[in-house]
Motif scaffolding. Structure first.
Motif, PDB file in Angstrom:
ATOM      1  N   UNK A 101       0.846  -1.190   0.000  1.00 29.49           N
ATOM      2  CA  UNK A 101       0.000   0.000   0.000  1.00 29.49           C
ATOM      3  C   UNK A 101       0.884   1.243   0.000  1.00 29.49           C
ATOM      4  N   UNK A 102       0.629   2.130  -0.951  1.00 24.28           N
ATOM      5  CA  UNK A 102       1.298   3.430  -0.988  1.00 24.28           C
ATOM      6  C   UNK A 102       0.241   4.484  -0.703  1.00 24.28           C
ATOM      7  N   UNK A 103       0.437   5.253   0.371  1.00 19.40           N
ATOM      8  CA  UNK A 103      -0.571   6.214   0.815  1.00 19.40           C
ATOM      9  C   UNK A 103       0.000   7.622   0.865  1.00 19.40           C
ATOM     10  N   UNK A 104      -0.783   8.579   0.363  1.00 21.92           N
ATOM     11  CA  UNK A 104      -0.434   9.998   0.436  1.00 21.92           C
ATOM     12  C   UNK A 104      -1.441  10.692   1.345  1.00 21.92           C
ATOM     13  N   UNK A 105      -0.914  11.473   2.282  1.00 18.66           N
ATOM     14  CA  UNK A 105      -1.776  12.182   3.235  1.00 18.66           C
ATOM     15  C   UNK A 105      -1.415  13.658   3.251  1.00 18.66           C
ATOM     16  N   UNK A 106      -2.440  14.524   3.303  1.00 16.27           N
ATOM     17  CA  UNK A 106      -2.209  15.953   3.242  1.00 16.27           C
ATOM     18  C   UNK A 106      -2.422  16.692   4.547  1.00 16.27           C
ATOM     19  N   UNK A 107      -2.850  15.985   5.589  1.00 22.49           N
ATOM     20  CA  UNK A 107      -3.044  16.607   6.894  1.00 22.49           C
ATOM     21  C   UNK A 107      -1.904  16.184   7.810  1.00 22.49           C
ATOM     22  N   UNK A 108      -1.092  17.157   8.235  1.00 22.85           N
ATOM     23  CA  UNK A 108       0.132  16.829   8.969  1.00 22.85           C
ATOM     24  C   UNK A 108      -0.150  16.126  10.294  1.00 22.85           C
ATOM     25  N   UNK A 109      -1.143  16.580  11.039  1.00 26.96           N
ATOM     26  CA  UNK A 109      -1.440  15.939  12.312  1.00 26.96           C
ATOM     27  C   UNK A 109      -1.905  14.507  12.119  1.00 26.96           C
ATOM     28  N   UNK A 110      -2.697  14.280  11.067  1.00 30.85           N
ATOM     29  CA  UNK A 110      -3.159  12.920  10.778  1.00 30.85           C
ATOM     30  C   UNK A 110      -2.014  12.052  10.264  1.00 30.85           C
ATOM     31  N   UNK A 111      -1.148  12.644   9.453  1.00 28.39           N
ATOM     32  CA  UNK A 111       0.039  11.927   8.972  1.00 28.39           C
ATOM     33  C   UNK A 111       0.901  11.469  10.152  1.00 28.39           C
ATOM     34  N   UNK A 112       1.168  12.363  11.085  1.00 32.90           N
ATOM     35  CA  UNK A 112       1.992  12.025  12.256  1.00 32.90           C
ATOM     36  C   UNK A 112       1.343  10.916  13.076  1.00 32.90           C
ATOM     37  N   UNK A 113       0.048  10.973  13.210  1.00 34.05           N
ATOM     38  CA  UNK A 113      -0.672   9.957  13.975  1.00 34.05           C
ATOM     39  C   UNK A 113      -0.597   8.601  13.282  1.00 34.05           C
ATOM     40  N   UNK A 114      -0.759   8.602  11.959  1.00 38.40           N
ATOM     41  CA  UNK A 114      -0.706   7.351  11.212  1.00 38.40           C
ATOM     42  C   UNK A 114       0.687   6.746  11.189  1.00 38.40           C
ATOM     43  N   UNK A 115       1.704   7.596  11.052  1.00 41.54           N
ATOM     44  CA  UNK A 115       3.077   7.125  10.843  1.00 41.54           C
ATOM     45  C   UNK A 115       3.576   6.235  11.979  1.00 41.54           C
ATOM     46  N   UNK A 116       3.024   6.402  13.159  1.00 34.06           N
ATOM     47  CA  UNK A 116       3.510   5.654  14.321  1.00 34.06           C
ATOM     48  C   UNK A 116       2.885   4.273  14.473  1.00 34.06           C
ATOM     49  N   UNK A 117       1.915   3.943  13.607  1.00 33.46           N
ATOM     50  CA  UNK A 117       1.195   2.683  13.838  1.00 33.46           C
ATOM     51  C   UNK A 117       0.879   1.916  12.561  1.00 33.46           C
ATOM     52  N   UNK A 118       1.717   2.055  11.530  1.00 29.75           N
ATOM     53  CA  UNK A 118       1.445   1.379  10.270  1.00 29.75           C
ATOM     54  C   UNK A 118       2.257   0.097  10.133  1.00 29.75           C
ATOM     55  N   UNK A 119       1.691  -0.930   9.498  1.00 23.53           N
ATOM     56  CA  UNK A 119       2.435  -2.171   9.252  1.00 23.53           C
ATOM     57  C   UNK A 119       3.526  -1.980   8.209  1.00 23.53           C
ATOM     58  N   UNK A 120       4.370  -2.978   8.066  1.00 14.12           N
ATOM     59  CA  UNK A 120       5.557  -2.868   7.214  1.00 14.12           C
ATOM     60  C   UNK A 120       5.231  -2.769   5.731  1.00 14.12           C
ATOM     61  N   UNK A 121       4.062  -3.220   5.308  1.00 16.34           N
ATOM     62  CA  UNK A 121       3.747  -3.204   3.876  1.00 16.34           C
ATOM     63  C   UNK A 121       3.086  -1.900   3.417  1.00 16.34           C
ATOM     64  N   UNK A 122       3.168  -0.848   4.254  1.00 19.45           N
ATOM     65  CA  UNK A 122       2.603   0.455   3.907  1.00 19.45           C
ATOM     66  C   UNK A 122       3.710   1.490   3.774  1.00 19.45           C
ATOM     67  N   UNK A 123       3.677   2.241   2.668  1.00 23.31           N
ATOM     68  CA  UNK A 123       4.547   3.410   2.491  1.00 23.31           C
ATOM     69  C   UNK A 123       3.674   4.655   2.640  1.00 23.31           C
ATOM     70  N   UNK A 124       3.994   5.490   3.600  1.00 22.80           N
ATOM     71  CA  UNK A 124       3.204   6.688   3.854  1.00 22.80           C
ATOM     72  C   UNK A 124       3.991   7.929   3.460  1.00 22.80           C
TER      73      UNK A 124
END
Length: 236
Positions: A101-124
């Protein structure tokens, strides 16, 4: 509660009471139980309380309409690649089913929240939103560095959505799909109407949301999600 369980529960009442009495009882119970059972089965009740998109078991699910989720959940994504514009609960849902999964996020607070809890098969990736046209430019530049040229599922559910339509069409695998949430707005119809893709609309409610909206799939005739070999099953 399954349909068979409901029928079994009401069967004795139907046998004991005359139709003029049992029918109003049945109709009243149907009117009351249907929205309750729907809310419990889909996880809408739990999502509303938790203020997050979750299933009835508390597992993360996308914020798409339930009709589209029922359709998507019945498909096999083993070995598939996912490209998401706008991440969140959907990222976790896709990562549990697909290869990458390749994911693009435009909200910095949401990006920071997601970045700490994603599995290895995700590129954020974080895309800084300044003016709309820069969304597409930043995304295109980052995608140009990836070894994956085309994706099986592309989701437009964030950033400046209309700016990503051309990129999505260019990056779509021949048998892939483009999923657009809230497709009744954001210039989705106008942006896709001349792209030569077919479309299916899924209207309805989404997790924890009162008002209905639309989730649309754009695809070519060879799309893997429409294979006639896929069984037709009731949602769990």
């Amino acid at each position: 509660m399954s349909q068979s369980a409901i029928r079994k529960t009401f069967a004795p009442v139907k046998k004991l009471l005359p139709a003029w009495l049992s029918n109003p009882i049945r109709n009243s119970l149907t009117a009351v139980l249907t929205p309750i059972l729907y809310s419990v089965r889909t996880g809408h009740f739990r999502s509303s309380l938790k203020m997050a998109a979750v299933s009835r078991h508390g597992e993360p699910i996308p914020w798409y309409t339930y009709s589209s989720l029922d359709f998507l959940s019945a498909r096999n994504y083993t070995g598939k690649t996912i490209l998401e514009f706008g991440g969140g609960q959907s990222t976790l849902w896709w990562s549990a089913r697909a290869n990458h999964v390749v994911t693009f996020e435009g909200k910095k607070d949401w990006y920071d929240r997601m970045a700490s809890s994603l599995p290895a098969n995700v590129e954020l990736h974080y895309v800084e939103k300044t003016v709309p046209i820069t969304d597409g430019a930043q995304v295109a530049q980052i995608l140009s560095t990836k070894p994956i040229a085309r994706y099986d599922v592309i989701v437009i559910d964030g950033l400046t959505r209309s700016q990503l339509i051309d990129i999505a069409c260019e990056r779509l695998a021949p048998d892939g799909i483009i999923l657009c949430d809230n497709s009744e707005g954001y210039g989705i119809y106008e942006g896709f109407k001349d792209k030569g893709l077919d479309r299916v609309d899924f209207f309805g409610n989404a997790p924890g949301v009162v008002l209905p909206h639309c989730t649309s799939l754009y695809f070519k005739s060879t799309s893997f999600v429409f294979s006639p070999s896929i069984p037709i099953n009731l949602p769990n």
